[in-house]
Scaffold this active site. Sequence first.
Site, short mmCIF file in Angstrom:
data_model
loop_
_atom_site.label_atom_id
_atom_site.label_comp_id
_atom_site.label_asym_id
_atom_site.label_seq_id
_atom_site.Cartn_x
_atom_site.Cartn_y
_atom_site.Cartn_z
N ILE A 59 11.59 4.54 -0.49
CA ILE A 59 10.19 4.94 -0.45
C ILE A 59 9.84 5.37 0.96
O ILE A 59 10.12 4.66 1.94
CB ILE A 59 9.27 3.76 -0.85
CG1 ILE A 59 9.71 3.18 -2.21
CG2 ILE A 59 7.81 4.21 -0.91
CD1 ILE A 59 9.07 1.85 -2.53
N CYS A 106 6.06 3.71 4.38
CA CYS A 106 5.82 2.33 3.95
C CYS A 106 5.12 1.46 4.99
O CYS A 106 5.08 0.24 4.83
CB CYS A 106 7.14 1.66 3.57
SG CYS A 106 7.82 2.25 2.00
N TYR A 117 -5.32 20.21 2.90
CA TYR A 117 -4.67 19.05 2.29
C TYR A 117 -4.33 19.34 0.82
O TYR A 117 -3.22 19.11 0.36
CB TYR A 117 -5.60 17.84 2.39
CG TYR A 117 -5.12 16.62 1.65
CD1 TYR A 117 -4.13 15.80 2.16
CD2 TYR A 117 -5.67 16.28 0.40
CE1 TYR A 117 -3.69 14.68 1.48
CE2 TYR A 117 -5.24 15.15 -0.29
CZ TYR A 117 -4.25 14.36 0.26
OH TYR A 117 -3.82 13.25 -0.42
#
Length: 247
Positions: free
Chosen positions: A6, A9, A140
């Site tokens: 991932i 984090c 974004y």
Amino acid sequence: MKTVLITGCSSGYGVETARHFHDRGWSVIATMRSPRNDVLPISDRIRILPLDVAEPDSISAAVEKAGQIDVLVNNAGIGMAGAFEATSMAMVRRVFETNTFGAMAMVQAVIPQMRARRSGVIVNVTSSATLAPMPLTAVYTASKQAIEGFTGSLALELGAFNIRARLVEPGYGPTTRFAENTGIKVSDLIPEAYAAFAGPVFEAYASPSQMTSEQDVAEVVLLAANDSASRLRYPAGPDAVALASAS
């Protein structure tokens, strides 16, 4: 035991997703630009690795150290809000470098091992901003929309190798900070001509009618990682679910 890598984090959705996978028996490789040992439980099933998705050498080093990756979760990202007119192209490129090109580079780095095993899942975390237009988030949203199209095509391309590509679309929540990690104040991107329009918009962002929690997102990422159905999109949070149903 399966392994998930991932990105992003150090806080927010990433750290909660890492905890969620760990609590359900997964081996977790939690990556962050500046590794911290105080955000996740101490466990022999959690490894913390440095990773900057905007740096090719950093990606190569992290993937090599990780070893077998059964699931990649592209969570790392930066947000930005402001009038597009006031946004420099350098800032536009910076947002895309992380949100779009960084995610693509991570995918490209893990495909060979997944293809060789004919097994793997890629989960790209985007945003509910891709489900309905939001003012003052053009850059974004564009960076996340690009990943939406990319993942849809990728799912078809990699399906021949039994690799699944998924999208998780979080709604707006307490960890949605549009200016986080950009090093620029939102106010610097709101020219005087936009002030009257921007005020009510940011007030609405500050007090949404529905909120998406970090746990909401973590649960949906795990669902996307485990689901064997031929499904592409997974909205996360009540507002995202509502937007997806209306679209």
